[in-house]
Design a protein around this motif. Structure first.
Motif, PDB file in Angstrom:
ATOM      1  N   ILE A  57     -70.624  -4.721  78.247  1.00 52.61           N
ATOM      2  CA  ILE A  57     -69.444  -5.260  77.576  1.00 52.61           C
ATOM      3  C   ILE A  57     -68.901  -4.276  76.545  1.00 52.61           C
ATOM      4  O   ILE A  57     -67.697  -4.220  76.300  1.00 52.61           O
ATOM      5  N   VAL A  58     -69.777  -3.461  75.960  1.00 52.39           N
ATOM      6  CA  VAL A  58     -69.338  -2.474  74.973  1.00 52.39           C
ATOM      7  C   VAL A  58     -68.528  -1.378  75.650  1.00 52.39           C
ATOM      8  O   VAL A  58     -67.404  -1.067  75.243  1.00 52.39           O
ATOM      9  N   SER A  59     -69.089  -0.778  76.699  1.00 51.75           N
ATOM     10  CA  SER A  59     -68.386   0.306  77.391  1.00 51.75           C
ATOM     11  C   SER A  59     -67.141  -0.208  78.097  1.00 51.75           C
ATOM     12  O   SER A  59     -66.100   0.454  78.100  1.00 51.75           O
ATOM     13  N   GLY A  60     -67.222  -1.421  78.684  1.00 49.16           N
ATOM     14  CA  GLY A  60     -66.064  -1.970  79.387  1.00 49.16           C
ATOM     15  C   GLY A  60     -64.912  -2.268  78.450  1.00 49.16           C
ATOM     16  O   GLY A  60     -63.749  -1.946  78.743  1.00 49.16           O
ATOM     17  N   LEU A  61     -65.223  -2.891  77.313  1.00 49.57           N
ATOM     18  CA  LEU A  61     -64.179  -3.205  76.339  1.00 49.57           C
ATOM     19  C   LEU A  61     -63.585  -1.940  75.755  1.00 49.57           C
ATOM     20  O   LEU A  61     -62.361  -1.824  75.598  1.00 49.57           O
ATOM     21  N   ALA A  62     -64.433  -0.975  75.437  1.00 48.57           N
ATOM     22  CA  ALA A  62     -63.941   0.283  74.871  1.00 48.57           C
ATOM     23  C   ALA A  62     -63.039   1.012  75.861  1.00 48.57           C
ATOM     24  O   ALA A  62     -61.989   1.548  75.488  1.00 48.57           O
ATOM     25  N   GLU A  63     -63.427   1.027  77.134  1.00 52.70           N
ATOM     26  CA  GLU A  63     -62.639   1.702  78.165  1.00 52.70           C
ATOM     27  C   GLU A  63     -61.284   1.042  78.343  1.00 52.70           C
ATOM     28  O   GLU A  63     -60.242   1.707  78.389  1.00 52.70           O
ATOM     29  N   VAL A 341     -63.380   6.448  68.343  1.00 51.11           N
ATOM     30  CA  VAL A 341     -64.437   5.456  68.569  1.00 51.11           C
ATOM     31  C   VAL A 341     -64.925   5.528  70.014  1.00 51.11           C
ATOM     32  O   VAL A 341     -66.126   5.595  70.294  1.00 51.11           O
ATOM     33  N   VAL A 342     -63.981   5.520  70.947  1.00 50.42           N
ATOM     34  CA  VAL A 342     -64.340   5.511  72.366  1.00 50.42           C
ATOM     35  C   VAL A 342     -64.928   6.846  72.791  1.00 50.42           C
ATOM     36  O   VAL A 342     -65.905   6.893  73.547  1.00 50.42           O
ATOM     37  N   TYR A 343     -64.361   7.958  72.300  1.00 52.73           N
ATOM     38  CA  TYR A 343     -64.928   9.261  72.639  1.00 52.73           C
ATOM     39  C   TYR A 343     -66.369   9.343  72.148  1.00 52.73           C
ATOM     40  O   TYR A 343     -67.240   9.913  72.818  1.00 52.73           O
ATOM     41  N   GLY A 344     -66.638   8.759  70.965  1.00 55.36           N
ATOM     42  CA  GLY A 344     -68.005   8.742  70.456  1.00 55.36           C
ATOM     43  C   GLY A 344     -68.943   7.951  71.346  1.00 55.36           C
ATOM     44  O   GLY A 344     -70.090   8.362  71.594  1.00 55.36           O
ATOM     45  N   LEU A 345     -68.466   6.807  71.860  1.00 55.06           N
ATOM     46  CA  LEU A 345     -69.290   6.008  72.779  1.00 55.06           C
ATOM     47  C   LEU A 345     -69.526   6.749  74.093  1.00 55.06           C
ATOM     48  O   LEU A 345     -70.607   6.663  74.687  1.00 55.06           O
ATOM     49  N   ILE A 346     -68.509   7.487  74.553  1.00 52.58           N
ATOM     50  CA  ILE A 346     -68.666   8.287  75.770  1.00 52.58           C
ATOM     51  C   ILE A 346     -69.754   9.332  75.577  1.00 52.58           C
ATOM     52  O   ILE A 346     -70.603   9.554  76.451  1.00 52.58           O
ATOM     53  N   ILE A 358     -74.440  13.450  67.260  1.00 53.72           N
ATOM     54  CA  ILE A 358     -72.978  13.528  67.269  1.00 53.72           C
ATOM     55  C   ILE A 358     -72.372  12.156  67.053  1.00 53.72           C
ATOM     56  O   ILE A 358     -71.430  11.979  66.265  1.00 53.72           O
ATOM     57  N   TYR A 359     -72.917  11.150  67.753  1.00 53.75           N
ATOM     58  CA  TYR A 359     -72.373   9.796  67.619  1.00 53.75           C
ATOM     59  C   TYR A 359     -72.526   9.282  66.188  1.00 53.75           C
ATOM     60  O   TYR A 359     -71.610   8.635  65.649  1.00 53.75           O
ATOM     61  N   HIS A 360     -73.655   9.542  65.546  1.00 55.97           N
ATOM     62  CA  HIS A 360     -73.858   9.094  64.178  1.00 55.97           C
ATOM     63  C   HIS A 360     -72.799   9.697  63.244  1.00 55.97           C
ATOM     64  O   HIS A 360     -72.242   8.994  62.384  1.00 55.97           O
ATOM     65  N   LEU A 361     -72.513  10.977  63.422  1.00 56.75           N
ATOM     66  CA  LEU A 361     -71.520  11.631  62.573  1.00 56.75           C
ATOM     67  C   LEU A 361     -70.123  11.096  62.854  1.00 56.75           C
ATOM     68  O   LEU A 361     -69.335  10.869  61.925  1.00 56.75           O
ATOM     69  N   VAL A 362     -69.807  10.885  64.125  1.00 57.72           N
ATOM     70  CA  VAL A 362     -68.506  10.314  64.493  1.00 57.72           C
ATOM     71  C   VAL A 362     -68.345   8.934  63.869  1.00 57.72           C
ATOM     72  O   VAL A 362     -67.307   8.614  63.265  1.00 57.72           O
ATOM     73  N   ALA A 363     -69.362   8.103  64.012  1.00 58.74           N
ATOM     74  CA  ALA A 363     -69.293   6.736  63.486  1.00 58.74           C
ATOM     75  C   ALA A 363     -69.108   6.737  61.972  1.00 58.74           C
ATOM     76  O   ALA A 363     -68.315   5.948  61.432  1.00 58.74           O
TER      77      ALA A 363
END
Length: 398
Positions: A57-63, A341-346, A358-363
């Motif tokens: 649901i996280v990746s689907g909603l973000a996409e 946000v989405v690029y970080g999840l990717i 990388i994700y921690h710094l993006v967030a």
């Protein structure tokens, strides 16, 4: 989990709507409400929402949300807009964007110790901006029109410009199964689908026996977006670039359709954005912010917000006919938007070695950006209003 997410979103949405008039006049922010609400309801606080970064649901909603964001961003900036008033946005995009990316990469390499490839990947993720978190700036008449146009066009285009860079750097870092010709094919095919589908649909709509009634015009744009989404998924084309190209094509060829879709599309996109921001907030925990991110990471985040973009735009605006107040406002209002946000999840799901770091710094940068930019937009807008009132008073009483 789905019921808890739906209930949480409904309650936060109701609160956001009820305080929207006050938020328009004060430092209150709907984006901050959903971010903080997601954090409080998530595992880091009350635990009402239980989500992890790997949940579908996280990746689907973000996409879906990013697809909608890029489609509506493209709808804001047709080719006519770019041709008629390109000079200032062009400075921010063609010079400011790569300089912001490079400066962010330098900070990441020397402060946090990331390798150069991952540093530039982080820079590409954080380079795009989003005026949704500074709505009082782009939506208020008292703010100079050229400044609003600059921020609006810049934010509408830079998501799409940064995306190919993110994809290429991610593939180089080993985070994608598509390499070389395959990656290029995905990018080119996505752009092609995004151009061809609107051209065909708008051509059909112009036929006398196939015209849509006025009340259904917004759904014509929705159908184009859904067709692009479905075809891109079926052909493995890049659906984000497809969305962006489709939005620009619709704005260019269907000016009336662009106007009809504007309010409806903005509302749908806003709903998806707020839902994704709530989920993003639920992924953040106290341990995430204060245990997983070193002190150097906090210094990097502050420099990324306070130095990288301001310095890049300072260089970009040399010789530009902007007042000091307009330049400072444009330099400050570079909020890290939903695309980041989405690029970080990717990146988090890519499997590369330094994905977590990388994700921690993006967030962290996104959280600080939402809190700071969403709390200062009204203040700056009021300052422009007072400046205009002072000028008007001086004109009446020479």
């Amino acid at each position: 989990m789905a019921t808890a997410l739906l209930l949480s979103f409904a309650v936060l949405l109701l609160i956001g709507v009820l305080i929207s008039e006050r938020a328009h006049r004060t430092v209150l922010s709907t984006a901050v409400l959903f971010l903080v609400g997601g954090f409080l309801l998530g595992p880091g606080a009350f635990g009402f929402i239980t989500v992890t970064s790997g949940d579908p649901i996280v990746s689907g909603l973000a996409e879906l949300a990013l697809f909608s964001v890029l489609f509506t961003d493209g709808m804001r900036v047709g080719f006519r807009d770019l041709r008629t008033a390109w000079r200032l946005p062009g400075r921010a995009l063609l010079l400011g964007l790569p300089l912001t990316l490079a400066l962010t990469a330098v900070f990441a390499h020397y402060l946090v110790g990331l390798p150069w490839l991952e540093s530039f990947l982080l820079g590409a993720i954080l380079a795009p901006t989003d005026p949704v978190f500074a709505a009082a700036i782009v939506g208020r008449e008292e703010v100079p029109a050229r400044l609003r146009h600059l921020l609006n066009v810049e934010s509408g285009v830079n998501d799409g410009l940064a995306l190919p860079i993110v994809l290429i750097l991610l593939a180089a870092a080993g985070g994608s199964n598509a390499h070389g010709e395959e990656l290029l094919l995905e990018i080119v095919l996505g752009i092609a689908v995004g151009v061809i589908v609107p051209v065909i649909v708008l051509g059909l709509e112009r036929l006398p026996f196939l015209q849509a009634i006025r009340s259904m015009q917004p759904l014509l744009a929705v159908s184009i977006g859904l067709l692009v989404l479905a075809i891109c998924q079926a052909t493995h084309a890049n659906l984000f670039l497809g969305a962006f190209a489709a939005g620009i094509t619709v704005a260019t060829l269907g000016k009336g359709l662009r106007h009809d879709f504007e309010q409806f599309g903005e509302l749908v996109t806003e709903l998806l954005k707020l839902a994704a921001i709530m989920v993003f907030g639920a992924l953040i925990t106290p341990a995430f912010l204060f245990g997983d991110i070193p002190f150097a990471g906090w210094i990097f985040a502050l420099l990324a917000l306070l130095i990288a973009r301001p310095l890049a735009l300072l260089v970009s605006f040399i010789g530009a006919k902007l007042s000091l107040g307009e330049q400072v406002t444009a330099m400050w209002f570079g909020p890290k938007g939903f695309a980041s946000v989405v690029y970080g999840l990717i990146i988090l799901e890519s499997g590369i070695a330094l994905a977590d770091q990388i994700y921690h710094l993006v967030a962290l940068v996104i959280v600080l950006s939402i809190l700071s930019h969403s709390s200062t937009d009204v203040v700056i807008a009021r300052r422009f209003a007072r400046s205009q009132e002072g000028t008007a008073a001086g004109t009446k009483n020479p």
